[in-house]
Design a protein around this motif. Structure first.
Motif, PDB file in Angstrom:
ATOM      1  N   HIS A 105      -3.237  32.772 -25.596  1.00 34.55           N
ATOM      2  CA  HIS A 105      -2.138  33.494 -24.710  1.00 34.55           C
ATOM      3  C   HIS A 105      -1.129  32.515 -23.889  1.00 34.55           C
ATOM      4  O   HIS A 105      -0.304  33.175 -23.308  1.00 34.55           O
ATOM      5  N   ARG A 106      -1.452  31.273 -23.917  1.00 29.64           N
ATOM      6  CA  ARG A 106      -0.761  30.548 -23.125  1.00 29.64           C
ATOM      7  C   ARG A 106       0.846  30.317 -23.666  1.00 29.64           C
ATOM      8  O   ARG A 106       0.898  29.658 -24.655  1.00 29.64           O
ATOM      9  N   ASN A 107       1.735  31.080 -23.107  1.00 31.62           N
ATOM     10  CA  ASN A 107       3.066  30.722 -23.775  1.00 31.62           C
ATOM     11  C   ASN A 107       4.127  30.725 -22.734  1.00 31.62           C
ATOM     12  O   ASN A 107       5.430  31.095 -23.209  1.00 31.62           O
ATOM     13  N   VAL A 108       4.179  30.449 -21.524  1.00 31.78           N
ATOM     14  CA  VAL A 108       5.035  30.391 -20.567  1.00 31.78           C
ATOM     15  C   VAL A 108       5.479  29.038 -19.968  1.00 31.78           C
ATOM     16  O   VAL A 108       4.671  28.192 -20.045  1.00 31.78           O
TER      17      VAL A 108
ATOM     18  N   ILE B 180      10.325  30.519 -17.633  1.00 30.43           N
ATOM     19  CA  ILE B 180      10.440  30.721 -16.288  1.00 30.43           C
ATOM     20  C   ILE B 180      11.347  29.538 -15.648  1.00 30.43           C
ATOM     21  O   ILE B 180      11.143  28.625 -15.751  1.00 30.43           O
ATOM     22  N   THR B 181      12.465  30.352 -15.009  1.00 25.57           N
ATOM     23  CA  THR B 181      13.376  29.358 -14.382  1.00 25.57           C
ATOM     24  C   THR B 181      13.170  29.008 -12.698  1.00 25.57           C
ATOM     25  O   THR B 181      12.884  29.751 -12.135  1.00 25.57           O
ATOM     26  N   VAL B 182      13.098  27.650 -12.472  1.00 24.68           N
ATOM     27  CA  VAL B 182      13.093  27.440 -11.233  1.00 24.68           C
ATOM     28  C   VAL B 182      14.296  26.616 -10.590  1.00 24.68           C
ATOM     29  O   VAL B 182      14.825  25.857 -11.478  1.00 24.68           O
ATOM     30  N   GLY B 183      14.559  26.888  -9.338  1.00 19.89           N
ATOM     31  CA  GLY B 183      15.919  26.170  -8.847  1.00 19.89           C
ATOM     32  C   GLY B 183      15.523  24.904  -8.417  1.00 19.89           C
ATOM     33  O   GLY B 183      14.532  23.944  -8.293  1.00 19.89           O
ATOM     34  N   THR B 184      16.456  24.140  -7.612  1.00 14.74           N
ATOM     35  CA  THR B 184      16.666  22.864  -7.017  1.00 14.74           C
ATOM     36  C   THR B 184      16.969  23.105  -5.482  1.00 14.74           C
ATOM     37  O   THR B 184      17.596  24.040  -5.204  1.00 14.74           O
TER      38      THR B 184
ATOM     39  N   ALA C 287       5.954  29.765  -8.958  1.00 17.32           N
ATOM     40  CA  ALA C 287       6.250  30.177 -10.167  1.00 17.32           C
ATOM     41  C   ALA C 287       4.888  29.997 -11.159  1.00 17.32           C
ATOM     42  O   ALA C 287       4.281  30.504 -11.702  1.00 17.32           O
ATOM     43  N   ALA C 288       4.415  28.668 -10.626  1.00 21.41           N
ATOM     44  CA  ALA C 288       2.901  28.159 -11.522  1.00 21.41           C
ATOM     45  C   ALA C 288       1.909  29.106 -11.001  1.00 21.41           C
ATOM     46  O   ALA C 288       1.184  29.444 -12.014  1.00 21.41           O
TER      47      ALA C 288
ATOM     48  N   ASN D 207      -3.171  23.936 -12.568  1.00 18.22           N
ATOM     49  CA  ASN D 207      -2.992  25.412 -13.164  1.00 18.22           C
ATOM     50  C   ASN D 207      -3.580  25.195 -14.712  1.00 18.22           C
ATOM     51  O   ASN D 207      -3.381  26.225 -15.481  1.00 18.22           O
ATOM     52  N   GLY D 208      -4.275  24.129 -15.105  1.00 15.73           N
ATOM     53  CA  GLY D 208      -4.860  24.028 -16.286  1.00 15.73           C
ATOM     54  C   GLY D 208      -4.094  23.812 -17.711  1.00 15.73           C
ATOM     55  O   GLY D 208      -4.390  24.194 -18.601  1.00 15.73           O
TER      56      GLY D 208
END
Length: 756
Positions: free
Chosen positions: A666-669, A692-696, A710-711, A746-747
């Motif tokens: 199931h881990r696909n992010v 999943i996008t994160v900013g700066t 996000a994590a 987060n594994g």
């Protein structure tokens, strides 16, 4: 040159004479007292005493000079070789570096580095087990000569999509060895790439003409990945609703393997079957891949096959050979939807597997789904024509995870070589090469029949003859003793593939190998008048190709030379200036590094030659792998990816396999910062991952707080973090340790894409 020497000598003499006059005015003309004060000794110490006295020679002068020279210390550093890479390739002197640093507000270059690359993420030291002291340029050449001597270049008849070829010397010297072509070959900026774009347009024209399809891209990485890209296109055309892709068993084995690997990311099922056993009854088939000619040489009529596939709503991908298409009916006339292949045998050496430019052609209907880039002609407001990239890699920076492909550089330099090969030979020249290759294969086939020692396949062929025999391995071993490589398909089957470099003498050597010691009562030359064309009229090409004037103008060396130089004069390369656009392909590689690329001991080895014939390559791979492990801190390495984007994909697939092995299907992010290369999200999407996008932050660093959120929000399905280090903002993430810890907590694993 002689005039320059005379002027320089006169300048030295004039300086020494003036010094002598100046010292006569302040000291006695006595030589012993004059010598210690004369700065002229810096320039020409053996002449200055004589020039300063104008009188008789004092013998004690020599004693004084000798004593001075005996007491002068010699540093070990001064005795080291002078042909070092830094001396010739780092133009800024230490003083100039300090001056530049001060201009930026720092006392020294080290202070600038401290501010740019924080100490918290820097190593104190690094030591290599080999090459730690580096090599000089002459030592580098000696090392490569040693590696080359460990390779054995046998005559190859292996085929499988790789062939020996004659690289026209005008192309070798003026494109492959020319920094005006190889330093800037990725045409990111159309306005400074008009020459290369014209050559790539020639490449596209060559592909569309030979395949019989109206659209072609400006090259891909290799035939295997081109087939995988076509498979992805079939999936997209069917909108992901049909999840089976069929591959005919007559395709090259390496192509089948690449497609199977790529299919996992798209959740596609790959089924390999004999042509006659291919079945569309499940209603779940999105596409089918066939080879033309087949990997074992057969040339088949695919007209009914294509009609049947289309009747079942299945798209047909055909892998083909460009040289064969000068004689064979083109795939477009069968109705194929997508055609792929390699341009390697058009003047690009085998090089133990690459790199080589591949191609993908299709119809206008599917142009927006094509990978890579397409070169087109535009007209500006004043009516002037200019070349542009109608589709290009930069769309990845816009569409990101919705991009059609992660293809980046796409072997543009080698596509230009292949295009120039077609320009140089023209349609008639290419067909003459093809007919000669086909004729040699025909002579070999006829000769084996006369020998009566093996059974030759009766199906039509182009360049590859399939032979049934009692012991294929025994024949292959006998061929090896004659420095010939054949392809062993199974214990009773051998194939022999002929190419542009094959001669009648080579065919005679093959006859001796297959005769197993029995006398051969004929020669290849004597059989030639009896050989007939094996291609039936229904599969013979009637349609014209390469009719554009470009392919019919430059068939002599001086004409092509002028054309090449005309195109390169339209480009900006590192021959002209520094190129500030960030790109991993814009480097002025040292000439010493480039030289071995064209040595036959490296260029003329087939990728499937026995490994004992490529020990120089194996040592090179091991050396590079050890260095990469030391630099990156990892335990193992792979040199399989043939581009940076392919490396990203490989790394993500390893992470995906890791999760699968633990049962975490199931881990696909995948979390990807906006500062990452545009290929990053495209690569993740190809692995079936959700992005999943994160900013700066204001300084361009990854926003750690946003990353934490996000994590945490995706921790149950999180697979990886993908960062570009340094980022496209040019930033080394000072908090990279904390960033990785957030993901690991987060594994999951973390992958970095490191530009080099």
């Amino acid at each position: 040159m002689e005039r320059a020497r005379r002027i320089a000598y006169r300048g030295i003499v004039r300086r020494l004479v003036n010094d002598a006059k100046r010292h006569r005015n302040v000291e006695t003309p006595h030589v012993p007292s004059a010598v210690p004060h004369a700065p002229a000794t810096r320039y020409l110490s053996s002449l200055s005493p004589f020039l300063s006295t104008r009188g008789s020679i004092n013998p004690s002068t020599f004693g004084n000079l000798a004593r001075q020279q005996q007491t002068r210390p010699i540093s070990v550093e001064a005795l080291k070789p002078g042909d070092t890479f830094p001396r010739r390739h780092n133009s800024a002197t230490p003083d100039e570096q300090t001056h530049m640093a001060k201009y930026c507000g720092f006392d020294h270059i080290d202070s600038l580095i401290d501010a740019t690359v924080p100490k918290s993420i820097r190593l104190d030291s690094m030591k290599f087990s080999k090459f730690d002291g580096g090599l000089t340029e002459s030592q580098m050449i000696e090392h490569m000569v040693d590696l080359a001597s460990k390779n054995k270049v046998f005559k190859s008849f292996i085929g499988m999509g790789y062939y020996n070829t004659h690289v026209p010397t005008v192309i070798l010297r003026n494109i492959m060895e020319n920094p005006a072509w190889y330093t800037q070959y990725t045409p990111y900026q159309a306005e400074i790439s008009q020459g290369r774009l014209e050559s790539l347009l020639n490449f596209q024209t060559m592909i569309t003409d030979l395949t019989g399809l109206p659209m072609s891209n400006a090259s891909l990485l290799d035939e295997g990945t081109a087939a995988a890209e076509a498979m992805a296109m079939c999936n997209n055309i069917q909108k992901g609703k049909k999840k089976t892709f069929l591959i005919a068993s007559n395709c090259h084995p390496q192509t089948i393997d690449v497609c199977k690997t790529r299919a996992d990311g798209f959740d596609l099922k790959v089924v390999t079957a004999e042509l006659k056993e291919i079945d569309y009854s499940s209603g779940d088939v999105c596409g089918v891949l066939v080879q033309y000619p087949g990997t074992e040489g057969e040339v088949l009529d695919y007209a009914e096959f294509v009609k049947n596939a289309h009747a079942n709503g299945v798209k047909v991908v055909m892998a083909t050979d460009l040289l064969a298409l000068t004689m064979l009916k083109p795939p477009g006339e069968f109705g194929a939807d997508i055609v792929v292949g390699s341009a390697q045998r058009f003047g690009v050496p085998m090089g133990y597997g690459g790199p080589h430019a591949a191609f993908l052609a299709t119809s206008q209907e599917y142009k927006r789904m094509m990978p890579g880039r397409i070169i087109g002609i535009s007209v500006d407001s004043s009516g002037k024509q200019a070349l542009r990239m109608a589709m290009q890699t930069r769309e990845q920076h816009i569409r990101r995870d919705k991009a059609t492909s992660n293809i980046c550089t796409a072997q543009a330099l080698l596509a230009n070589m292949a295009a120039m090969y077609a320009v140089y030979h023209g349609p008639a020249g290419l067909k003459a090469i093809a007919q000669r290759v086909h004729g040699l294969a025909g002579i070999f086939s006829l000769g084996l029949k006369k020998l009566g020692v093996a059974e030759v396949q009766e199906l039509p062929y182009f360049d590859t003859v399939k032979v049934k025999c009692s012991d294929a391995h025994a024949i292959a071993d006998a061929a090896t003793k004659s420095e010939i490589n054949l392809r062993v398909v199974d214990s009773n089957t051998i194939t022999a593939s002929f190419d542009e470099t094959t001669t009648l003498d080579d065919v005679d050597k093959l006859f001796k190998v297959f005769a197993s010691g029995k006398p051969v009562q004929f020669t290849a030359e004597s059989l030639a008048p009896e050989v007939q064309n094996s291609i039936p009229s229904s599969l013979t090409r009637d349609s014209p190709y390469l009719t554009h004037p470009i392919f019919n103008m430059y068939h002599t060396e001086h004409e092509l030379l002028r054309y090449i130089h005309k195109l390169q004069s339209k480009d900006l390369s590192l021959c002209h200036s520094m190129i500030p656009l960030g790109s991993c392909t814009m480097k002025l590689n040292a000439t010493t590094e480039m030289m071995p690329v064209t040595w036959p001991s490296f260029t003329d080895i087939h990728p499937f030659a026995p490994v004992e014939q490529a020990q120089g390559y194996q040592e090179m791979f091991d050396n590079l792998g050890d260095l990469l492990c030391k630099i990156t801190g990892f335990d193992s390495f792979s040199l399989q990816p043939n581009a940076g984007a392919a490396g990203e994909y490989a790394g993500l697939m390893v992470i995906r396999a890791y999760h699968m092995s633990r049962g975490d299907h199931h881990r696909n992010v995948c979390i990807i910062p906006v500062s990452a290369h545009g290929t990053n999200p495209a690569s993740a999407a190809m692995c079936g991952m959700k992005i999943i996008t994160v900013g700066t932050d204001a300084k361009g660093n990854i926003n750690i707080e946003e990353l934490k959120k996000a994590a945490e929000a995706n921790k149950d399905n999180l697979a990886a973090l993908m960062v570009t280090y340094p980022s496209t903002h040019g930033v080394y993430e000072e908090g990279i340790d904390e960033i990785c810890n957030i993901i690991h907590d987060n594994g999951v694993k973390c992958t970095w894409m490191v530009p080099t």
